[in-house]
Write a protein that holds these residues in place. Structure first.
Motif, PDB file in Angstrom:
ATOM      1  N   UNK A 151       0.802  -1.211   0.000  1.00  0.00           N
ATOM      2  CA  UNK A 151       0.000   0.000   0.000  1.00  0.00           C
ATOM      3  C   UNK A 151       0.834   1.259   0.000  1.00  0.00           C
ATOM      4  N   UNK A 152       2.008   1.227   0.594  1.00  0.00           N
ATOM      5  CA  UNK A 152       2.855   2.420   0.627  1.00  0.00           C
ATOM      6  C   UNK A 152       3.847   2.457  -0.524  1.00  0.00           C
ATOM      7  N   UNK A 153       4.004   1.363  -1.237  1.00  0.00           N
ATOM      8  CA  UNK A 153       4.978   1.315  -2.321  1.00  0.00           C
ATOM      9  C   UNK A 153       4.589   2.238  -3.470  1.00  0.00           C
ATOM     10  N   UNK A 154       3.280   2.508  -3.649  1.00  0.00           N
ATOM     11  CA  UNK A 154       2.862   3.333  -4.768  1.00  0.00           C
ATOM     12  C   UNK A 154       3.162   4.816  -4.536  1.00  0.00           C
ATOM     13  N   UNK A 155       3.326   5.221  -3.291  1.00  0.00           N
ATOM     14  CA  UNK A 155       3.658   6.613  -3.009  1.00  0.00           C
ATOM     15  C   UNK A 155       5.121   6.846  -3.367  1.00  0.00           C
ATOM     16  N   UNK A 156       5.380   7.914  -4.138  1.00  0.00           N
ATOM     17  CA  UNK A 156       6.736   8.186  -4.585  1.00  0.00           C
ATOM     18  C   UNK A 156       7.009   9.672  -4.394  1.00  0.00           C
ATOM     19  N   UNK A 157       8.232   9.975  -4.024  1.00  0.00           N
ATOM     20  CA  UNK A 157       8.613  11.363  -3.836  1.00  0.00           C
ATOM     21  C   UNK A 157      10.003  11.568  -4.425  1.00  0.00           C
ATOM     22  N   UNK A 158      10.164  12.668  -5.162  1.00  0.00           N
ATOM     23  CA  UNK A 158      11.454  13.038  -5.723  1.00  0.00           C
ATOM     24  C   UNK A 158      11.707  14.491  -5.348  1.00  0.00           C
ATOM     25  N   UNK A 159      12.815  14.741  -4.711  1.00  0.00           N
ATOM     26  CA  UNK A 159      13.218  16.095  -4.332  1.00  0.00           C
ATOM     27  C   UNK A 159      12.065  16.854  -3.655  1.00  0.00           C
TER      28      UNK A 159
ATOM     29  N   UNK B 267      -4.955   8.003 -16.087  1.00  0.00           N
ATOM     30  CA  UNK B 267      -3.641   7.744 -16.665  1.00  0.00           C
ATOM     31  C   UNK B 267      -2.722   7.299 -15.543  1.00  0.00           C
ATOM     32  N   UNK B 268      -1.899   6.291 -15.819  1.00  0.00           N
ATOM     33  CA  UNK B 268      -0.980   5.733 -14.831  1.00  0.00           C
ATOM     34  C   UNK B 268       0.405   6.360 -14.978  1.00  0.00           C
ATOM     35  N   UNK B 269       1.080   6.488 -13.859  1.00  0.00           N
ATOM     36  CA  UNK B 269       2.452   6.985 -13.891  1.00  0.00           C
ATOM     37  C   UNK B 269       3.306   6.019 -14.698  1.00  0.00           C
ATOM     38  N   UNK B 270       3.919   6.523 -15.743  1.00  0.00           N
ATOM     39  CA  UNK B 270       4.824   5.719 -16.557  1.00  0.00           C
ATOM     40  C   UNK B 270       6.237   5.811 -15.996  1.00  0.00           C
ATOM     41  N   UNK B 271       6.611   7.006 -15.524  1.00  0.00           N
ATOM     42  CA  UNK B 271       7.930   7.208 -14.955  1.00  0.00           C
ATOM     43  C   UNK B 271       8.145   8.673 -14.628  1.00  0.00           C
ATOM     44  N   UNK B 272       9.213   8.941 -13.884  1.00  0.00           N
ATOM     45  CA  UNK B 272       9.516  10.317 -13.496  1.00  0.00           C
ATOM     46  C   UNK B 272      11.014  10.473 -13.265  1.00  0.00           C
ATOM     47  N   UNK B 273      11.446  11.723 -13.218  1.00  0.00           N
ATOM     48  CA  UNK B 273      12.853  12.024 -13.000  1.00  0.00           C
ATOM     49  C   UNK B 273      13.047  13.514 -12.837  1.00  0.00           C
ATOM     50  N   UNK B 274      14.291  13.926 -12.755  1.00  0.00           N
ATOM     51  CA  UNK B 274      14.607  15.338 -12.550  1.00  0.00           C
ATOM     52  C   UNK B 274      15.252  15.910 -13.806  1.00  0.00           C
ATOM     53  N   UNK B 275      14.756  17.063 -14.226  1.00  0.00           N
ATOM     54  CA  UNK B 275      15.364  17.806 -15.335  1.00  0.00           C
ATOM     55  C   UNK B 275      16.434  18.699 -14.739  1.00  0.00           C
ATOM     56  N   UNK B 276      17.647  18.501 -15.217  1.00  0.00           N
ATOM     57  CA  UNK B 276      18.770  19.309 -14.746  1.00  0.00           C
ATOM     58  C   UNK B 276      19.320  20.121 -15.904  1.00  0.00           C
TER      59      UNK B 276
ATOM     60  N   UNK C 219       9.955  15.929 -13.471  1.00  0.00           N
ATOM     61  CA  UNK C 219       9.063  15.615 -14.587  1.00  0.00           C
ATOM     62  C   UNK C 219       8.458  14.243 -14.423  1.00  0.00           C
ATOM     63  N   UNK C 220       7.198  14.118 -14.822  1.00  0.00           N
ATOM     64  CA  UNK C 220       6.496  12.829 -14.769  1.00  0.00           C
ATOM     65  C   UNK C 220       5.725  12.638 -16.058  1.00  0.00           C
ATOM     66  N   UNK C 221       5.680  11.405 -16.510  1.00  0.00           N
ATOM     67  CA  UNK C 221       4.900  11.039 -17.689  1.00  0.00           C
ATOM     68  C   UNK C 221       3.817  10.067 -17.255  1.00  0.00           C
ATOM     69  N   UNK C 222       2.590  10.396 -17.595  1.00  0.00           N
ATOM     70  CA  UNK C 222       1.436   9.540 -17.322  1.00  0.00           C
ATOM     71  C   UNK C 222       0.878   9.092 -18.665  1.00  0.00           C
ATOM     72  N   UNK C 223       0.439   7.840 -18.723  1.00  0.00           N
ATOM     73  CA  UNK C 223      -0.070   7.301 -19.987  1.00  0.00           C
ATOM     74  C   UNK C 223      -1.128   6.238 -19.723  1.00  0.00           C
ATOM     75  N   UNK C 224      -1.831   5.889 -20.781  1.00  0.00           N
ATOM     76  CA  UNK C 224      -2.867   4.862 -20.692  1.00  0.00           C
ATOM     77  C   UNK C 224      -2.223   3.494 -20.500  1.00  0.00           C
ATOM     78  N   UNK C 225      -1.154   3.246 -21.243  1.00  0.00           N
ATOM     79  CA  UNK C 225      -0.460   1.953 -21.160  1.00  0.00           C
ATOM     80  C   UNK C 225       1.029   2.197 -20.910  1.00  0.00           C
ATOM     81  N   UNK C 226       1.696   1.192 -20.458  1.00  0.00           N
ATOM     82  CA  UNK C 226       3.124   1.260 -20.138  1.00  0.00           C
ATOM     83  C   UNK C 226       3.932   1.501 -21.405  1.00  0.00           C
ATOM     84  N   UNK C 227       4.814   2.494 -21.369  1.00  0.00           N
ATOM     85  CA  UNK C 227       5.672   2.840 -22.497  1.00  0.00           C
ATOM     86  C   UNK C 227       7.127   2.727 -22.039  1.00  0.00           C
ATOM     87  N   UNK C 228       7.929   1.936 -22.762  1.00  0.00           N
ATOM     88  CA  UNK C 228       9.290   1.675 -22.304  1.00  0.00           C
ATOM     89  C   UNK C 228      10.380   2.213 -23.226  1.00  0.00           C
TER      90      UNK C 228
END
Length: 183
Positions: free
Chosen positions: A15-23, A38-47, A56-65
């Motif tokens: 239940x807590x694994x889905x919570x994510x925090x960056x900076x 839309x589901x979280x596809x992934x996230x990261x930091x723009x430097x 930055x985070x990308x949300x999408x209907x299906x998993x994009x790799x």
């Protein structure tokens, strides 16, 4: 009893694994746009030059790799930018987008659609601002700043070109691209 305790522990951790925090920015595991989840596809930091600019985070209907897969995908997507730098001037934001269009979709870089999109950016972005770019499968592009509508355009090539800035062959930030693609 031990099995029950183990099961409860597994559920608690799951239940807590889905919570994510960056900076110190909370990353939602899913968002709802136009009544679609839309589901979280992934996230990261723009430097930029060792400065953290936004999460930055990308949300999408299906998993994009992969970048090509994401650019071919016709499902709805949302790019969310949570700014962590004190301030980025409007002109620098416009220049960064223009550079991204020049690098990834030069055939569109000077188009009316790109100029109209860039005209939606009318103010500086600062720490705490959240910018959402909705990229609809039908070509709808909607920009929001802190929930306030910046504008909407309809152009499938523009929607794909914006996504290419983040996950295309020449992304603005290669590390962010990996994060958005869940790597």
């Amino acid at each position: 009893m031990r099995v029950l305790l183990m099961l409860m522990l597994v559920l608690l951790v799951a239940g807590t694994a889905s919570a994510k925090e960056i900076d110190r920015v909370k990353i939602e595991p899913q968002v709802t746009v136009n009544a679609e989840t839309l589901q979280l596809n992934g996230s990261g930091i723009r430097k930029k030059f060792f400065f953290k600019v936004y999460v930055g985070s990308l949300y999408s209907v299906r998993r994009l790799t992969s970048g090509p897969e994401a650019l071919r995908d016709t499902g709805d997507k949302l790019i969310r930018m949570n700014f962590v730098i004190s301030k980025v001037e409007k002109e620098k934001i416009v220049d960064a987008f223009q550079e991204g269009f020049n690098s990834n979709t030069p055939e569109l870089a000077d188009s009316a659609e790109v100029k109209k999109f860039l005209s939606l950016i009318t103010e500086d972005f600062k720490r705490g601002d959240q910018v959402d770019l909705f990229l609809g499968g039908d070509g709808t592009v909607t920009g929001k700043l802190n929930g306030k509508l910046l504008g909407t355009l309809v152009s499938r090539p523009l929607a794909t070109a914006i996504l290419a800035i983040y996950v295309g062959e020449h992304p603005a930030d290669a590390s962010l691209k990996k994060g958005l693609l869940g790597k």
